[in-house]
Design a protein around this motif. Structure first.
Motif, PDB file in Angstrom:
ATOM      1  N   LEU A  13      23.721   2.422   0.625  1.00 12.15           N
ATOM      2  CA  LEU A  13      22.803   3.101  -0.555  1.00 12.15           C
ATOM      3  C   LEU A  13      21.452   2.487   0.137  1.00 12.15           C
ATOM      4  O   LEU A  13      21.210   1.209  -0.116  1.00 12.15           O
ATOM      5  CB  LEU A  13      22.960   3.134  -1.994  1.00 12.15           C
ATOM      6  N   CYS A  14      19.843   3.313  -0.423  1.00 11.77           N
ATOM      7  CA  CYS A  14      18.975   2.909   0.056  1.00 11.77           C
ATOM      8  C   CYS A  14      18.601   1.703  -1.476  1.00 11.77           C
ATOM      9  O   CYS A  14      18.572   2.198  -1.965  1.00 11.77           O
ATOM     10  CB  CYS A  14      17.807   3.561   0.526  1.00 11.77           C
ATOM     11  N   PRO A  15      17.714   0.370  -0.763  1.00  7.88           N
ATOM     12  CA  PRO A  15      17.662  -0.041  -2.118  1.00  7.88           C
ATOM     13  C   PRO A  15      15.959   0.377  -2.750  1.00  7.88           C
ATOM     14  O   PRO A  15      15.704   0.904  -1.980  1.00  7.88           O
ATOM     15  CB  PRO A  15      17.340  -1.437  -1.617  1.00  7.88           C
ATOM     16  N   LEU A  16      16.186  -0.496  -4.400  1.00  8.77           N
ATOM     17  CA  LEU A  16      15.957   0.085  -5.202  1.00  8.77           C
ATOM     18  C   LEU A  16      14.756  -0.743  -5.052  1.00  8.77           C
ATOM     19  O   LEU A  16      13.549  -1.025  -6.676  1.00  8.77           O
ATOM     20  CB  LEU A  16      15.957   1.197  -6.016  1.00  8.77           C
ATOM     21  N   TYR A  17      14.913  -1.699  -4.885  1.00  9.04           N
ATOM     22  CA  TYR A  17      13.971  -3.080  -5.466  1.00  9.04           C
ATOM     23  C   TYR A  17      12.488  -3.763  -4.196  1.00  9.04           C
ATOM     24  O   TYR A  17      13.232  -3.064  -3.015  1.00  9.04           O
ATOM     25  CB  TYR A  17      14.410  -4.093  -5.736  1.00  9.04           C
ATOM     26  N   PRO A  18      11.428  -3.785  -4.125  1.00  6.17           N
ATOM     27  CA  PRO A  18      10.672  -3.985  -3.468  1.00  6.17           C
ATOM     28  C   PRO A  18      11.301  -4.878  -2.320  1.00  6.17           C
ATOM     29  O   PRO A  18      10.807  -4.699  -1.477  1.00  6.17           O
ATOM     30  CB  PRO A  18       9.510  -3.944  -3.871  1.00  6.17           C
ATOM     31  N   ASP A  19      11.465  -6.029  -2.344  1.00  3.13           N
ATOM     32  CA  ASP A  19      12.029  -6.967  -1.335  1.00  3.13           C
ATOM     33  C   ASP A  19      12.255  -6.817  -0.397  1.00  3.13           C
ATOM     34  O   ASP A  19      13.382  -5.698  -0.513  1.00  3.13           O
ATOM     35  CB  ASP A  19      12.753  -7.898  -2.114  1.00  3.13           C
ATOM     36  N   GLY A  20      12.335  -6.727   0.475  1.00  2.00           N
ATOM     37  CA  GLY A  20      12.398  -5.727   2.184  1.00  2.00           C
ATOM     38  C   GLY A  20      12.119  -5.221   2.857  1.00  2.00           C
ATOM     39  O   GLY A  20      11.956  -4.825   3.772  1.00  2.00           O
ATOM     40  N   TYR A  21      11.361  -4.702   1.592  1.00  2.00           N
ATOM     41  CA  TYR A  21      10.149  -3.754   3.045  1.00  2.00           C
ATOM     42  C   TYR A  21       9.394  -3.998   3.665  1.00  2.00           C
ATOM     43  O   TYR A  21       8.886  -4.520   2.345  1.00  2.00           O
ATOM     44  CB  TYR A  21      10.431  -2.231   1.774  1.00  2.00           C
ATOM     45  N   MET A  22       9.158  -3.883   4.563  1.00  3.25           N
ATOM     46  CA  MET A  22       8.253  -4.935   5.568  1.00  3.25           C
ATOM     47  C   MET A  22       6.952  -3.766   5.231  1.00  3.25           C
ATOM     48  O   MET A  22       6.225  -4.271   5.989  1.00  3.25           O
ATOM     49  CB  MET A  22       8.701  -5.319   6.718  1.00  3.25           C
ATOM     50  N   THR A  23       7.554  -2.553   5.230  1.00  6.48           N
ATOM     51  CA  THR A  23       6.627  -1.305   5.934  1.00  6.48           C
ATOM     52  C   THR A  23       5.969  -0.521   4.178  1.00  6.48           C
ATOM     53  O   THR A  23       6.129   0.088   4.151  1.00  6.48           O
ATOM     54  CB  THR A  23       6.544  -0.332   6.843  1.00  6.48           C
ATOM     55  N   TRP A  24       4.272  -1.045   3.955  1.00  6.90           N
ATOM     56  CA  TRP A  24       4.106  -0.128   2.738  1.00  6.90           C
ATOM     57  C   TRP A  24       2.514   0.859   3.528  1.00  6.90           C
ATOM     58  O   TRP A  24       1.498   0.711   4.535  1.00  6.90           O
ATOM     59  CB  TRP A  24       3.427  -1.002   2.155  1.00  6.90           C
ATOM     60  N   GLY A  25       2.580   1.848   2.587  1.00  7.32           N
ATOM     61  CA  GLY A  25       1.698   2.467   2.906  1.00  7.32           C
ATOM     62  C   GLY A  25      -0.085   2.129   1.623  1.00  7.32           C
ATOM     63  O   GLY A  25       0.183   0.814   0.822  1.00  7.32           O
ATOM     64  N   GLN A  26      -1.258   2.811   1.342  1.00 12.54           N
ATOM     65  CA  GLN A  26      -2.138   2.201   0.748  1.00 12.54           C
ATOM     66  C   GLN A  26      -1.655   2.685  -1.106  1.00 12.54           C
ATOM     67  O   GLN A  26      -2.474   2.100  -1.852  1.00 12.54           O
ATOM     68  CB  GLN A  26      -3.229   2.514   1.136  1.00 12.54           C
ATOM     69  N   GLY A  27      -1.261   3.181  -0.929  1.00 10.80           N
ATOM     70  CA  GLY A  27      -1.240   3.906  -2.984  1.00 10.80           C
ATOM     71  C   GLY A  27      -1.691   5.322  -2.801  1.00 10.80           C
ATOM     72  O   GLY A  27      -2.857   5.643  -2.249  1.00 10.80           O
ATOM     73  N   THR A  28      -1.241   5.740  -3.859  1.00  9.49           N
ATOM     74  CA  THR A  28      -2.031   6.989  -4.310  1.00  9.49           C
ATOM     75  C   THR A  28      -2.132   6.966  -5.951  1.00  9.49           C
ATOM     76  O   THR A  28      -0.462   6.739  -6.198  1.00  9.49           O
ATOM     77  CB  THR A  28      -1.774   8.365  -3.106  1.00  9.49           C
ATOM     78  N   GLN A  29      -3.100   7.118  -6.360  1.00 12.95           N
ATOM     79  CA  GLN A  29      -2.927   7.764  -8.114  1.00 12.95           C
ATOM     80  C   GLN A  29      -2.687   8.198  -8.637  1.00 12.95           C
ATOM     81  O   GLN A  29      -2.901   9.357  -8.094  1.00 12.95           O
ATOM     82  CB  GLN A  29      -4.880   6.633  -8.609  1.00 12.95           C
ATOM     83  N   VAL A  30      -1.456   7.900  -9.590  1.00 14.81           N
ATOM     84  CA  VAL A  30      -0.880   9.127 -10.815  1.00 14.81           C
ATOM     85  C   VAL A  30      -1.740   8.920 -12.266  1.00 14.81           C
ATOM     86  O   VAL A  30      -0.913   7.802 -12.082  1.00 14.81           O
ATOM     87  CB  VAL A  30       0.728   9.718 -10.030  1.00 14.81           C
ATOM     88  N   THR A  31      -2.492  10.001 -12.721  1.00  9.72           N
ATOM     89  CA  THR A  31      -2.676   9.668 -13.937  1.00  9.72           C
ATOM     90  C   THR A  31      -1.870  11.120 -14.173  1.00  9.72           C
ATOM     91  O   THR A  31      -2.069  12.192 -14.290  1.00  9.72           O
ATOM     92  CB  THR A  31      -4.111   9.155 -13.929  1.00  9.72           C
ATOM     93  N   VAL A  32      -1.245  10.780 -15.881  1.00 12.17           N
ATOM     94  CA  VAL A  32      -0.867  11.936 -16.533  1.00 12.17           C
ATOM     95  C   VAL A  32      -1.203  11.084 -18.138  1.00 12.17           C
ATOM     96  O   VAL A  32      -1.116  10.641 -18.795  1.00 12.17           O
ATOM     97  CB  VAL A  32       0.653  11.859 -17.374  1.00 12.17           C
ATOM     98  N   SER A  33      -2.465  12.772 -18.616  1.00 12.88           N
ATOM     99  CA  SER A  33      -2.773  12.270 -20.006  1.00 12.88           C
ATOM    100  C   SER A  33      -1.718  13.540 -21.034  1.00 12.88           C
ATOM    101  O   SER A  33      -0.980  13.901 -20.331  1.00 12.88           O
ATOM    102  CB  SER A  33      -3.771  12.788 -19.751  1.00 12.88           C
ATOM    103  N   SER A  34      -1.992  12.423 -21.556  1.00 19.23           N
ATOM    104  CA  SER A  34      -1.003  13.470 -23.045  1.00 19.23           C
ATOM    105  C   SER A  34      -2.193  14.572 -23.916  1.00 19.23           C
ATOM    106  O   SER A  34      -3.493  14.467 -23.724  1.00 19.23           O
ATOM    107  CB  SER A  34      -0.640  11.850 -24.065  1.00 19.23           C
TER     108      SER A  34
END
Length: 126
Positions: free
Chosen positions: A105-126
């Motif tokens: 199974l794929c791991p859900l911890y960040p260690d070991g993942y060598m390739t990353w994107g820059q990220g995209t912001q998600v904001t959820v308001s109440s």
């Protein structure tokens, strides 16, 4: 350097939906784990969902089970994260990451993942 490119973030009200996309076309390894992580201010990076491109098997962190769905389009080298029933606590920067698969199974911890994107912001308001 190989880069992943995320898109689809934005601002929504609680209960709304967003679909994130990750263009992994620059990552040419055919057998890979592709994952979504998120990081809120002052918190550690958290694994949200991942998929093994070889079998399509998936994993989710408990807090998003039943609300988020990860999928991939191998032909387009794209992985998606459909996020429904969003909550304010889902607010974070979301990152896509890739790792050459080693079996199981794929791991859900960040260690070991060598390739990353820059990220995209998600904001959820109440």
């Amino acid at each position: 350097q190989v880069q992943l490119v995320e898109s689809g973030g934005g601002s929504v009200q609680a209960g709304g939906s967003l679909r994130l996309s990750c263009d992994a076309s620059a990552y040419t390894n055919k057998s890979a784990y592709l994952a979504w992580f998120r990081q809120a201010p002052g918190k550690l990076r958290e694994g949200v969902a991942c998929v093994f491109t070889g079998t399509g098997s998936t994993r989710y962190t408990d807090s998003v089970k039943g609300r988020f769905t990860i999928s991939r389009d191998n032909a387009k080298n794209t992985v998606y994260l459909q996020m429904d029933s969003l909550k304010p606590e889902d607010t974070a920067m979301y990152y896509c990451a890739a790792l050459r698969a080693y079996g199981g199974l794929c791991p859900l911890y960040p260690d070991g993942y060598m390739t990353w994107g820059q990220g995209t912001q998600v904001t959820v308001s109440s």
